[in-house]
Design a protein around this motif. Structure first.
Motif, mmCIF file in Angstrom:
data_model
loop_
_atom_site.group_PDB
_atom_site.id
_atom_site.type_symbol
_atom_site.label_atom_id
_atom_site.label_comp_id
_atom_site.label_asym_id
_atom_site.label_seq_id
_atom_site.Cartn_x
_atom_site.Cartn_y
_atom_site.Cartn_z
ATOM 1 N N ARG A 220 30.144 38.310 36.519
ATOM 2 C CA ARG A 220 29.592 38.196 37.873
ATOM 3 C C ARG A 220 29.316 39.600 38.416
ATOM 4 O O ARG A 220 29.542 40.610 37.747
ATOM 5 N N ILE A 222 28.291 43.179 39.775
ATOM 6 C CA ILE A 222 27.509 44.288 39.232
ATOM 7 C C ILE A 222 27.345 44.136 37.719
ATOM 8 O O ILE A 222 26.263 44.365 37.166
ATOM 9 N N ASP A 241 34.246 39.449 29.515
ATOM 10 C CA ASP A 241 35.048 39.301 30.741
ATOM 11 C C ASP A 241 36.359 38.625 30.366
ATOM 12 O O ASP A 241 36.517 38.160 29.230
ATOM 13 N N ASP A 264 40.297 40.249 27.467
ATOM 14 C CA ASP A 264 40.859 41.147 28.471
ATOM 15 C C ASP A 264 40.746 42.563 27.915
ATOM 16 O O ASP A 264 41.283 42.856 26.833
ATOM 17 N N ASN A 288 32.286 48.422 32.996
ATOM 18 C CA ASN A 288 32.072 48.027 34.385
ATOM 19 C C ASN A 288 33.273 47.285 34.970
ATOM 20 O O ASN A 288 33.475 47.308 36.184
ATOM 21 N N TYR A 353 43.242 52.979 43.262
ATOM 22 C CA TYR A 353 41.841 52.748 42.890
ATOM 23 C C TYR A 353 41.060 54.071 42.863
ATOM 24 O O TYR A 353 40.332 54.367 41.910
HETATM 25 P P1 NAD Z 1 33.757 41.984 40.768
HETATM 26 O O1 NAD Z 1 35.196 41.804 41.108
HETATM 27 O O2 NAD Z 1 32.752 41.073 41.391
HETATM 28 O O3 NAD Z 1 33.570 41.924 39.182
HETATM 29 C C1 NAD Z 1 34.433 42.601 38.305
HETATM 30 C C2 NAD Z 1 34.509 41.832 36.987
HETATM 31 O O4 NAD Z 1 35.407 42.536 36.116
HETATM 32 C C3 NAD Z 1 35.044 40.420 37.189
HETATM 33 O O5 NAD Z 1 34.188 39.475 36.563
HETATM 34 C C4 NAD Z 1 36.408 40.473 36.518
HETATM 35 O O6 NAD Z 1 36.827 39.238 35.946
HETATM 36 C C5 NAD Z 1 36.192 41.561 35.466
HETATM 37 N N1 NAD Z 1 37.460 42.118 35.009
HETATM 38 C C6 NAD Z 1 38.512 42.498 35.762
HETATM 39 N N2 NAD Z 1 39.525 42.886 34.983
HETATM 40 C C7 NAD Z 1 39.114 42.745 33.700
HETATM 41 C C8 NAD Z 1 39.719 42.978 32.447
HETATM 42 N N3 NAD Z 1 40.989 43.402 32.344
HETATM 43 N N4 NAD Z 1 39.007 42.740 31.317
HETATM 44 C C9 NAD Z 1 37.732 42.281 31.403
HETATM 45 N N5 NAD Z 1 37.126 42.045 32.563
HETATM 46 C C10 NAD Z 1 37.797 42.271 33.715
HETATM 47 O O7 NAD Z 1 33.457 43.507 41.082
HETATM 48 P P2 NAD Z 1 32.048 44.272 41.297
HETATM 49 O O8 NAD Z 1 31.905 44.502 42.742
HETATM 50 O O9 NAD Z 1 30.955 43.642 40.542
HETATM 51 O O10 NAD Z 1 32.438 45.684 40.663
HETATM 52 C C11 NAD Z 1 32.097 46.082 39.333
HETATM 53 C C12 NAD Z 1 32.523 47.521 39.134
HETATM 54 O O11 NAD Z 1 31.916 48.345 40.143
HETATM 55 C C13 NAD Z 1 34.029 47.740 39.263
HETATM 56 O O12 NAD Z 1 34.443 48.717 38.335
HETATM 57 C C14 NAD Z 1 34.178 48.250 40.672
HETATM 58 O O13 NAD Z 1 35.341 49.034 40.825
HETATM 59 C C15 NAD Z 1 32.918 49.081 40.812
HETATM 60 N N6 NAD Z 1 32.490 49.322 42.195
HETATM 61 C C16 NAD Z 1 32.068 48.297 43.000
HETATM 62 C C17 NAD Z 1 31.660 48.592 44.293
HETATM 63 C C18 NAD Z 1 31.143 47.529 45.227
HETATM 64 O O14 NAD Z 1 30.758 47.861 46.351
HETATM 65 N N7 NAD Z 1 31.083 46.272 44.841
HETATM 66 C C19 NAD Z 1 31.699 49.892 44.761
HETATM 67 C C20 NAD Z 1 32.145 50.900 43.927
HETATM 68 C C21 NAD Z 1 32.525 50.605 42.629
#
Ligand code: NAD
Length: 448
Positions: A220, A222, A241, A264, A288, A353
């Motif tokens: 899901r 990004i 994922d 994982d 990601n 974080y």
């Molecule tokens: P999200 O929570 O919607 O998606 C993250 C995905 O990573 C999820 O599908 C989750 O199941 C998966 N995940 C978590 N732990 C895992 C693991 N151990 N093994 C495999 N998969 C795992 O988050 P997002 O907003 O899409 O963020 C994606 C990336 O961008 C992250 O690294 C986040 O820190 C970074 N980020 C997001 C934002 C934002 O504004 N959304 C800003 C800065 C950085």
């Protein structure tokens, strides 16, 4: 969570009201579509003084825009300031842009080409560093959804000694709708030549054809957008994922014609299982997956600290090392990790974080040059700002609204904005883009 304010300011009464109240006026951003892949208008090519590089005009032509030295309403302006080496020379920057800046079309692009500030010529270093302040300020004042960036071309101090050729993929990205949410950035290219071991691009519309890309956290948000854009660019995508997200992962993978890999990323055998899923090797690896476990340090138990460091940083370090060592990432390969503005600016309640995301920046800067020398692989990171996903939808309303507006474009970005930046790093001709951290944040005021 939809941005209702952006919608409101898109209506005539809403615009009237919010203007009267002196509230931000976000311009709707135009993103890439198959039907409208280019900016709508010509590219004005200007030079401040004498250029110190060759090949700028050729590199600009690859943008797909009509390049001209005179235009009433340019969609983009590229100012070649590579030859600016003194404080007086900065007058040429003003003289070139002052008369034309107002004529830039809404949603336009300004790219200033500079060179690396010299460690042994403080006049040149001052003049070139001055361009950074210039670009960041212009990004803040230009408005109407336009963006401004600085691209540093290496070795440009010796006239005729450097070529803008390596800047092709970067200019194509910055001068297109793909970079809609990137502004106020400084990109420093390296002088690396394309890796002779990497396969040539056969289809420019699908430059990743023949390459396998693995994206972690791809069910899901990004990650799903990254998987989608890499598939659009021709890559065979493996979407990884956690097993707990299997259903959502399979739905995403099916939609994209990708392979789902429920795993994982913190599992001890994660690298082996990734290698097994990509028997022909990986051309692109996108780290990601990420989690937040927010608490102020005084209230943060060790397990919340450890889980964030483990998912966001340690597993990235471990799998990168193992996959590079095993040769799973092929020559000409690309590693892209995910940092965050929090890793640059810090954030209350996010010591864990922000530490993990700052760690990603350290990893990329250190490993980039060595991975290129030893494996022919580049290592870069995106640092998203406020992106509209489930992660940010969970943020309390007032903090969310502040996060959305506190940037030069007065709005949040979309997952696709981060994905387009990842795809730029992944381009086969992005060899000169290495060790970079690109903020995709609409020029966030945080950590600016
Ligand atoms: P999200 O929570 O919607 O998606 C993250 C995905 O990573 C999820 O599908 C989750 O199941 C998966 N995940 C978590 N732990 C895992 C693991 N151990 N093994 C495999 N998969 C795992 O988050 P997002 O907003 O899409 O963020 C994606 C990336 O961008 C992250 O690294 C986040 O820190 C970074 N980020 C997001 C934002 C934002 O504004 N959304 C800003 C800065 C950085």
């Amino acid at each position: 969570m939809a941005d209702r304010y952006l919608h409101l300011t898109g209506t005539a009464p809403g615009r009237f009201l919010t203007r009267r109240l002196g509230l931000p006026q976000p311009a709707p951003l135009r993103r890439w579509t198959l039907e409208t892949p280019h900016l709508d208008g010509p590219l004005l090519h200007l030079t401040a003084g004498a250029s110190a590089v060759t090949g700028v005009a050729e590199a600009l032509r690859t943008s797909g825009l009509t390049v001209t030295e005179r235009a009433d309403r340019p969609a983009a302006i590229v100012l070649d300031a590579t030859g600016v080496a003194t404080a007086a020379g900065l007058g040429d920057v003003h003289a070139a842009l002052h008369p034309v800046v107002r004529s830039l079309a809404p949603g336009g692009r300004i790219v200033v080409l500079g060179t690396v500030p010299s460690p042994d010529d403080h006049h040149q270093a001052a003049a070139q560093q001055a361009l950074e302040g210039f670009v960041r300020s212009l990004g803040k004042e230009i408005g109407r959804g336009s963006t401004v960036q600085l691209v540093r071309i290496p070795g440009a101090r010796i006239p005729g000694g450097a070529s803008a050729h390596a800047a092709g993929s970067t200019l194509r990205f910055l001068l297109s709708p793909r970079s809609a949410y990137v502004s106020g950035q400084v990109i420093e290219l390296t002088s690396a030549a394309p890796d002779p071991g990497s396969a040539p691009v056969t289809d420019p519309a699908a430059p990743l054809t023949g390459r396998t890309a693995l994206v972690t956290g791809a069910a899901r948000g990004i990650g799903a957008a990254v998987a989608s854009v890499l598939a659009r660019d021709g890559a065979r995508v493996i979407a990884l994922d956690v097993p707990g997200a299997r259903e959502e992962l399979e739905r995403t993978a099916d939609r994209l014609g990708a392979t789902a890999l429920p795993l994982d990323i913190t599992a001890p055998d994660a690298a082996d299982r990734i290698a097994a899923a990509a028997p022909d090797g990986l051309g692109v690896l996108v780290h990601n997956a990420g989690i937040t476990r927010d608490r102020r340090l005084a209230n943060m138990p060790a397990d919340r600290w450890a889980s964030v460091i483990e998912v966001n940083l340690d597993s990235v370090l471990r799998t990168t090392d193992e996959l590079l060592k095993a040769g799973t990432i092929t020559r000409g390969g690309r590693i892209v990790a995910t940092a965050s503005i929090a890793g640059i600016a810090g954030n209350t309640g996010q010591t864990n974080y922000a530490a993990s995301k700052a760690g990603i920046i350290g990893l990329v800067r250190s490993l980039g040059p060595r991975a290129a020398a030893e494996h022919g692989v580049t290592v870069n990171a995106v640092a998203p700002g406020f992106i509209e996903t489930k992660m940010t939808a969970a943020v309390p309303l007032f903090i969310r609204e502040a996060g959305r507006r506190m940037n030069s474009l007065s709005q949040g970005g979309l997952p696709v904005d981060v994905a387009e930046a990842v795809a730029w790093f992944a381009q086969p001709d992005s060899t000169a883009v290495n060790g970079q951290v690109l903020r995709v944040c609409g020029q966030s005021l945080l950590g600016a």
